[in-house]
Write a protein that holds these residues in place. Structure first.
Motif, mmCIF file in Angstrom:
data_model
loop_
_atom_site.group_PDB
_atom_site.id
_atom_site.type_symbol
_atom_site.label_atom_id
_atom_site.label_comp_id
_atom_site.label_asym_id
_atom_site.label_seq_id
_atom_site.Cartn_x
_atom_site.Cartn_y
_atom_site.Cartn_z
ATOM 1 N N ARG A 80 54.743 55.160 32.320
ATOM 2 C CA ARG A 80 53.363 54.737 32.566
ATOM 3 C C ARG A 80 52.583 55.946 33.061
ATOM 4 N N ILE A 81 51.528 56.330 32.346
ATOM 5 C CA ILE A 81 50.765 57.535 32.673
ATOM 6 C C ILE A 81 49.282 57.183 32.748
ATOM 7 N N TRP A 82 48.687 57.469 33.901
ATOM 8 C CA TRP A 82 47.246 57.298 34.083
ATOM 9 C C TRP A 82 46.649 58.634 34.520
ATOM 10 N N VAL A 83 45.477 58.939 33.976
ATOM 11 C CA VAL A 83 44.714 60.126 34.365
ATOM 12 C C VAL A 83 43.315 59.654 34.739
ATOM 13 N N PHE A 84 42.846 60.054 35.933
ATOM 14 C CA PHE A 84 41.510 59.643 36.350
ATOM 15 C C PHE A 84 40.686 60.867 36.732
ATOM 16 N N SER A 85 39.367 60.681 36.763
ATOM 17 C CA SER A 85 38.487 61.829 36.978
ATOM 18 C C SER A 85 37.232 61.419 37.728
ATOM 19 N N GLY A 86 37.020 62.000 38.906
ATOM 20 C CA GLY A 86 35.756 61.849 39.615
ATOM 21 C C GLY A 86 34.678 62.599 38.855
ATOM 22 N N ASP A 87 33.505 61.978 38.660
ATOM 23 C CA ASP A 87 32.541 62.555 37.718
ATOM 24 C C ASP A 87 31.500 63.492 38.342
ATOM 25 N N THR A 88 31.648 63.841 39.645
ATOM 26 C CA THR A 88 30.718 64.815 40.237
ATOM 27 C C THR A 88 31.425 66.115 40.626
ATOM 28 N N ASP A 89 32.602 66.327 40.094
ATOM 29 C CA ASP A 89 33.376 67.551 40.336
ATOM 30 C C ASP A 89 33.062 68.552 39.229
ATOM 31 N N SER A 90 32.665 69.780 39.604
ATOM 32 C CA SER A 90 32.375 70.803 38.595
ATOM 33 C C SER A 90 33.505 71.808 38.446
ATOM 34 N N VAL A 91 34.597 71.622 39.202
ATOM 35 C CA VAL A 91 35.713 72.576 39.157
ATOM 36 C C VAL A 91 36.756 72.136 38.138
ATOM 37 N N VAL A 92 37.158 70.884 38.195
ATOM 38 C CA VAL A 92 37.980 70.291 37.134
ATOM 39 C C VAL A 92 37.220 69.047 36.669
ATOM 40 N N PRO A 93 36.146 69.241 35.919
ATOM 41 C CA PRO A 93 35.233 68.130 35.631
ATOM 42 C C PRO A 93 35.764 67.153 34.587
ATOM 43 N N VAL A 94 35.088 66.034 34.520
ATOM 44 C CA VAL A 94 35.470 64.970 33.589
ATOM 45 C C VAL A 94 35.424 65.460 32.146
ATOM 46 N N THR A 95 34.483 66.321 31.816
ATOM 47 C CA THR A 95 34.390 66.845 30.449
ATOM 48 C C THR A 95 35.613 67.683 30.085
ATOM 49 N N ALA A 96 36.152 68.416 31.066
ATOM 50 C CA ALA A 96 37.351 69.225 30.832
ATOM 51 C C ALA A 96 38.546 68.328 30.545
ATOM 52 N N THR A 97 38.729 67.305 31.378
ATOM 53 C CA THR A 97 39.864 66.405 31.205
ATOM 54 C C THR A 97 39.777 65.654 29.882
ATOM 55 N N ARG A 98 38.579 65.165 29.546
ATOM 56 C CA ARG A 98 38.428 64.423 28.290
ATOM 57 C C ARG A 98 38.712 65.317 27.087
ATOM 58 N N GLY A 146 33.818 62.982 43.739
ATOM 59 C CA GLY A 146 34.042 64.397 43.511
ATOM 60 C C GLY A 146 35.501 64.674 43.227
ATOM 61 N N HIS A 147 35.915 65.877 43.521
ATOM 62 C CA HIS A 147 37.266 66.344 43.209
ATOM 63 C C HIS A 147 38.333 65.480 43.868
ATOM 64 N N GLU A 148 38.123 65.135 45.135
ATOM 65 C CA GLU A 148 39.056 64.259 45.854
ATOM 66 C C GLU A 148 38.547 62.821 45.753
ATOM 67 N N VAL A 149 38.937 62.150 44.704
ATOM 68 C CA VAL A 149 38.381 60.828 44.402
ATOM 69 C C VAL A 149 38.543 59.837 45.554
ATOM 70 N N PRO A 150 39.728 59.710 46.187
ATOM 71 C CA PRO A 150 39.866 58.716 47.257
ATOM 72 C C PRO A 150 39.031 59.031 48.502
ATOM 73 N N LEU A 151 38.588 60.268 48.664
ATOM 74 C CA LEU A 151 37.720 60.618 49.785
ATOM 75 C C LEU A 151 36.307 60.094 49.546
ATOM 76 N N PHE A 152 35.811 60.285 48.336
ATOM 77 C CA PHE A 152 34.428 59.925 48.031
ATOM 78 C C PHE A 152 34.256 58.445 47.699
ATOM 79 N N GLN A 153 35.237 57.889 47.017
ATOM 80 C CA GLN A 153 35.164 56.486 46.601
ATOM 81 C C GLN A 153 36.491 55.794 46.941
ATOM 82 N N PRO A 154 36.750 55.565 48.232
ATOM 83 C CA PRO A 154 38.055 55.037 48.635
ATOM 84 C C PRO A 154 38.375 53.656 48.074
ATOM 85 N N LYS A 155 37.393 52.770 48.042
ATOM 86 C CA LYS A 155 37.661 51.413 47.541
ATOM 87 C C LYS A 155 37.956 51.440 46.044
#
Length: 469
Positions: free
Chosen positions: A382-400, A442-451
């Motif tokens: 089981r493999i999941w990849v997630f991406s916070g969309d306000t990170d410019s260092v490893v951004p969502v566009t890079a992962t996609r 942002g980069h640390e997703v659980p920090l910015f959007q914990p719920k």
């Protein structure tokens, strides 16, 4: 009178039932405590300084991964309230060279947050140990409290040794904690752990094939804002800068025409194009969270090395942009180290959130993780990849862009997923992999959007798609 008697009998029966349940709980508790080995008891954390009361157990300490060179990795286990009913999840932060205790445990998914005065802790109501037993590992040696007695190893660390040591750690740790040996096991992490996590998963996969008698029950992994492929990550990163108005049309065209992202080394012309955008157009923003305040000028010290070799260093982010300073104060307190059985070898340097020495001297970095993904997808994990969309260092566009080159078949087409009636992000489910964005993180997703991160984690463990409404 008869009705009153029946009521009294009913109350007595209920009291007996409550007493019976309480006795069962005490028996279970006594059995659990008595089953702990002396090694486990030695690692037990009675309480951390300034810690609120909790109902779960904690353990921390060292596991030797190389006796001759004196490499020891430091861990912190925060169990669930009913640990026997929950899976085991290993969390790794990236860097390379950053601490899972500084970030994952203290800012993101751990049960505690550190007050600004660094003298007390408060509870994180979205701690992932509500759903699983969380094992934080400071890796590789030289990160945080993890150490090596061979100082040259701080200047020649890399992906391969990190994966070998992490596997060695797990085997030794599960010998110390045999109750977790056959437990459902998952690996999680973020950023440069986009290398650590799948590389370790592959190590475990190969180990299990060759050692069926000492099987590690790996079920899958989940990674966020993960470094995946140097070529596609870098193209996607520059696209994010331009599409989010961080750089000009001129700088964008200059970088795209000057840089060959297929190469491991870039020309002087490419370097100059990146440096110009970095120094003249970015401004003093927190590149890990482009819409929140940065800590201060001196804290934003990222260089174009990130784009040149995809070695990322998280400096500051979060609603409190200086939050990592709390961890550096707290974990350098002698009474905290004593409570955690940390630094008992007398490390010659101060505990820091990240190690510059490791980052600047990283010796091997796998160019692309896509072949590793393909092997693990074929194996059925089981493999999941997630991406916070306000990170410019490893951004969502890079992962996609990177994941698109896996050429996976779509099972469930792109749709918005929800939390509390609001769009929490977007997701697409493929044969063998689920991708999800987390809106406003942002980069640390659980920090910015914990719920939202907590809901994502729940769904991952359950093997269920994210909610459509």
């Amino acid at each position: 009178m008869l009705g009153q008697r029946r009521k009294l009998i009913l109350i007595a029966v209920m009291n007996l039932q409550q007493l019976f349940v309480m006795c069962l709980f005490l028996i279970t508790l006594i059995t659990t405590v008595s089953s702990l080995t002396q090694e486990q008891e030695n690692d037990r954390i009675t309480a951390l300084p300034g810690q609120p009361a909790v109902e779960f157990s904690q353990f921390s300490g060292y596991v030797t991964v190389h006796k001759k060179h004196g490499r020891g990795l430091f861990y912190w286990l925060t169990e669930a309230v009913n640990p026997q009913d929950k899976p085991l999840v290993l969390w790794l932060n990236g860097g390379p060279g950053c601490s899972s205790i500084a970030y994952g445990a203290s800012e993101e998914i751990g049960p505690f947050r550190i007050h600004k005065n660094a003298s007390s802790l408060y509870l994180n109501k979205y701690s992932w140990n509500l759903e699983a037993n969380i094992l934080f590992l400071e890796s590789p040696a030289g990160v945080g409290f993890s150490y090596t007695n061979t100082s040259t190893e701080l200047r020649n660390s890399g992906d391969k040794r990190t994966a070998r040591d992490a596997l060695k750690f797990l085997k030794e740790w599960m010998t110390r904690f045999p109750q977790y040996k056959n437990r459902d096991f998952y690996i999680s992490g973020e950023s440069y752990a986009g290398h650590y996590v799948p590389q370790l998963a592959k190590k475990i996969h190969n180990y299990n094939k060759n050692h069926p008698g000492s099987f590690i029950n790996l079920k899958g992994f989940i990674v966020g804002n993960a470094v995946t492929d140097n070529q596609y990550d870098n193209i996607g990163t520059v696209d994010y800068w331009w599409s989010h108005s961080i750089i000009s049309d001129t700088a964008y065209k200059s970088i795209k025409s000057s840089c060959n992202f297929k190469s491991t080394k870039y020309t002087e012309k490419c370097d100059n194009a990146i440096d110009y955008a970095w120094n003249n157009e970015f401004g003093e923003i927190d590149q890990y969270s482009i819409y929140t305040p940065s800590c201060n000028k001196s804290s934003v010290n990222v260089t174009s090395t990130r784009l040149k070799n995809s070695l990322m260093r998280r400096r500051v982010s979060g609603y409190d942009p200086c939050i990592e300073k709390n961890a550096e104060k707290y974990f350098n307190r002698p009474e905290v180290q004593q409570a955690m059985h940390a630094n008992n070898t007398g490390i010659a340097y101060k505990w820091t959130a990240c190690s510059d020495e490791l980052l600047e001297n990283w010796k091997d970095s796998q160019f692309s993780m896509l072949p590793t993904y393909k092997k693990l997808i074929a194996a059925g994990y089981r493999i999941w990849v997630f991406s916070g969309d306000t990170d410019s260092v490893v951004p969502v566009t890079a992962t996609r862009m990177s994941l698109s080159h896996l050429d996976l078949t779509v099972k469930t087409p792109w749709y918005p997923w929800y939390s509390k009636g609001q769009v929490a992000g977007w997701t697409e489910v493929y044969e063998g992999l689920t991708f999800a964005t987390v809106r406003g993180a942002g980069h640390e997703v659980p920090l910015f959007q914990p719920k939202r991160a907590f809901l994502l984690f729940q769904r991952f463990l359950a093997g269920k798609n994210l909610p459509k409404s």
